[in-house]
Design a protein around this motif. Structure first.
Motif, PDB file in Angstrom:
ATOM      1  N   ILE A 199       0.843  -1.195   0.000  1.00  0.00           N
ATOM      2  CA  ILE A 199       0.000   0.000   0.000  1.00  0.00           C
ATOM      3  C   ILE A 199       0.881   1.249   0.000  1.00  0.00           C
ATOM      4  O   ILE A 199       1.857   1.349   0.748  1.00  0.00           O
ATOM      5  CB  ILE A 199      -0.926  -0.008   1.224  1.00  0.00           C
ATOM      6  CG1 ILE A 199      -1.881  -1.206   1.156  1.00  0.00           C
ATOM      7  CG2 ILE A 199      -1.721   1.291   1.327  1.00  0.00           C
ATOM      8  CD1 ILE A 199      -2.652  -1.461   2.440  1.00  0.00           C
ATOM      9  N   GLY A 200       0.557   2.195  -0.869  1.00  0.00           N
ATOM     10  CA  GLY A 200       1.348   3.423  -0.951  1.00  0.00           C
ATOM     11  C   GLY A 200       0.520   4.606  -1.385  1.00  0.00           C
ATOM     12  O   GLY A 200      -0.706   4.520  -1.518  1.00  0.00           O
ATOM     13  N   ASP A 201       1.197   5.704  -1.625  1.00  0.00           N
ATOM     14  CA  ASP A 201       0.514   6.949  -1.989  1.00  0.00           C
ATOM     15  C   ASP A 201       0.358   7.132  -3.496  1.00  0.00           C
ATOM     16  O   ASP A 201      -0.381   8.021  -3.935  1.00  0.00           O
ATOM     17  CB  ASP A 201       1.284   8.154  -1.418  1.00  0.00           C
ATOM     18  CG  ASP A 201       1.306   8.163   0.098  1.00  0.00           C
ATOM     19  OD1 ASP A 201       0.317   7.694   0.696  1.00  0.00           O
ATOM     20  OD2 ASP A 201       2.315   8.622   0.676  1.00  0.00           O
ATOM     21  N   ASP A 202       1.041   6.319  -4.266  1.00  0.00           N
ATOM     22  CA  ASP A 202       1.023   6.479  -5.720  1.00  0.00           C
ATOM     23  C   ASP A 202       0.261   5.327  -6.376  1.00  0.00           C
ATOM     24  O   ASP A 202       0.272   4.197  -5.897  1.00  0.00           O
ATOM     25  CB  ASP A 202       2.458   6.511  -6.261  1.00  0.00           C
ATOM     26  CG  ASP A 202       3.265   7.665  -5.700  1.00  0.00           C
ATOM     27  OD1 ASP A 202       2.711   8.773  -5.580  1.00  0.00           O
ATOM     28  OD2 ASP A 202       4.456   7.453  -5.373  1.00  0.00           O
ATOM     29  N   PRO A 203      -0.403   5.627  -7.519  1.00  0.00           N
ATOM     30  CA  PRO A 203      -1.097   4.568  -8.263  1.00  0.00           C
ATOM     31  C   PRO A 203      -0.090   3.501  -8.731  1.00  0.00           C
ATOM     32  O   PRO A 203       1.059   3.838  -9.030  1.00  0.00           O
ATOM     33  CB  PRO A 203      -1.711   5.313  -9.445  1.00  0.00           C
ATOM     34  CG  PRO A 203      -1.764   6.748  -9.026  1.00  0.00           C
ATOM     35  CD  PRO A 203      -0.574   6.942  -8.133  1.00  0.00           C
TER      36      PRO A 203
END
Length: 354
Positions: A15-19
């Motif tokens: 899971i991260g902040d970027d697509p």
């Protein structure tokens, strides 16, 4: 025998902040493209999966399952590893584990524990709505700072720790029992449940509660030099979830199990991407299949060296290659003598039955 289900992937490490790693749809498309057929969902990211809404709304659960189904995916288990950790926290770790709780609970240990228990209760209901039969979590810990017996532990200290741990978990386990879902504790360093002995102690304090079960992860056993194959022989009836994670242990003249406070890449024991470590997964999959493990093989990627996306791509194929498609008949059926019952005594030289 049953064929183990998979490959699946635990999404927590990706899971991260970027697509595409910032939404459930994006993660689902990415995982499906790599060849995964299931996902284990962490429940501490409401923008991806709202645990409280899932506990109260069948419509929401159906929508989430439908979104994943569009990518050919199913949910294998929900995970409350971080919330489970907060069910039992030694004061030495208060400030570190505070970050696992909702912001309004931080700095309030009693309220934080109550919040964590409520999260587990919600996970029981959400799991039932989603049609799941197993749930992944941590136990939390009171006794971990006293793992090494120096200074000498006072008599009764560990007994009291496990009695309190069982007291906190019993109502949670009862709630999961009402929903028909097994609680699978990942036996893990930092948890009071970290090996077979501690799990047995916990189970005894719970009067062998039927919903207290195990998430089997051999990587944690390599790092503490526990026989991870014999573990399956002993505890297979309680293994209801499976993290496929590799590890290696290479002691030197300078360090061993304790690691010398070094960073992960420099420790004697460290996690590796699948196939890069020392674990005999061929033997593990064989034993789990032999014992009729009916759950999922879920990649948990953690590695001190390799890029996570490389580890995920390789992991899907690795698991697929290790899943044993069980036979529907014995390999030597071609030589079946097909004698009828009346001929058995004769075959043994006992004469015909009268």
């Amino acid at each position: 025998m049953k064929t183990i289900k998979g490959p699946a992937i635990f999404l927590a490490q990706f899971i991260g902040d970027d697509p595409p790693f910032d939404t459930l749809q994006g993660l689902a498309g990415w995982a499906a493209e790599l060849g995964f057929t299931g996902v284990q969902l962490p429940t501490n990211h409401p923008h991806l999966f709202d645990l409280n809404q899932a506990a109260h709304s069948q419509t929401y659960c159906d929508e989430v399952a439908g979104q994943l189904a569009e990518h050919g995916l199913v949910i294998t288990e929900l995970s409350t590893h971080l919330q489970g950790q907060l069910v039992a926290v030694h004061p030495a770790y208060d400030s570190l584990f505070d970050q696992f709780a909702a912001p309004e609970m931080r700095g309030k240990p009693t309220a934080r524990t109550e919040w964590a228990v409520n999260q587990l209760m919600a996970a029981a209901k959400a799991s039932q709505r989603l049609g799941l039969t197993a749930h992944a979590t941590f136990s939390g810990a009171f006794a971990w700072p006293y793992l090494y017996p120096w200074p000498q532990r006072p008599a009764g200290l560990i007994d009291e720790a496990f009695a309190e741990l069982a007291r906190r978990w019993r109502p949670v386990l009862d709630a999961f029992d009402e929903q028909g879902v097994d609680v699978c504790y990942e036996l893990h360093p930092g948890e009071d449940l970290h090996d077979g002995v501690t799990f047995e102690r916990f189970l005894a304090a719970l009067d062998a509660h039927p919903r207290a079960n195990i998430l089997y992860d051999p990587s944690h056993f390599v790092l503490q030099q526990l026989d991870y194959l014999a573990f399956i022989d002993i505890y297979h009836q309680r293994i209801k979830a499976f993290h496929v994670k590799d590890a290696e242990f290479r002691p030197t003249g300078r360090q061993g199990v304790y690691g010398g406070y070094q960073d992960w890449q420099d420790r004697a024991g460290r996690f590796r991407s699948l196939g890069d470590g020392q674990i005999d997964f061929t033997a593990i999959f064989s034993k789990l299949t032999q014992y009729d493990y009916a759950g999922w093989a879920v990649l948990e990627w953690e590695c001190a060296l390799k890029h996570p996306q490389s580890g995920a791509a390789e992991g899907a194929q690795f698991i697929r290659q290790h899943i044993i498609r069980v036979a529907d008949h014995a390999f030597d059926d071609f030589a079946d003598s097909r004698l009828d019952p009346a001929q058995l005594s004769t075959l043994l030289g006992l004469g015909a039955k009268t």
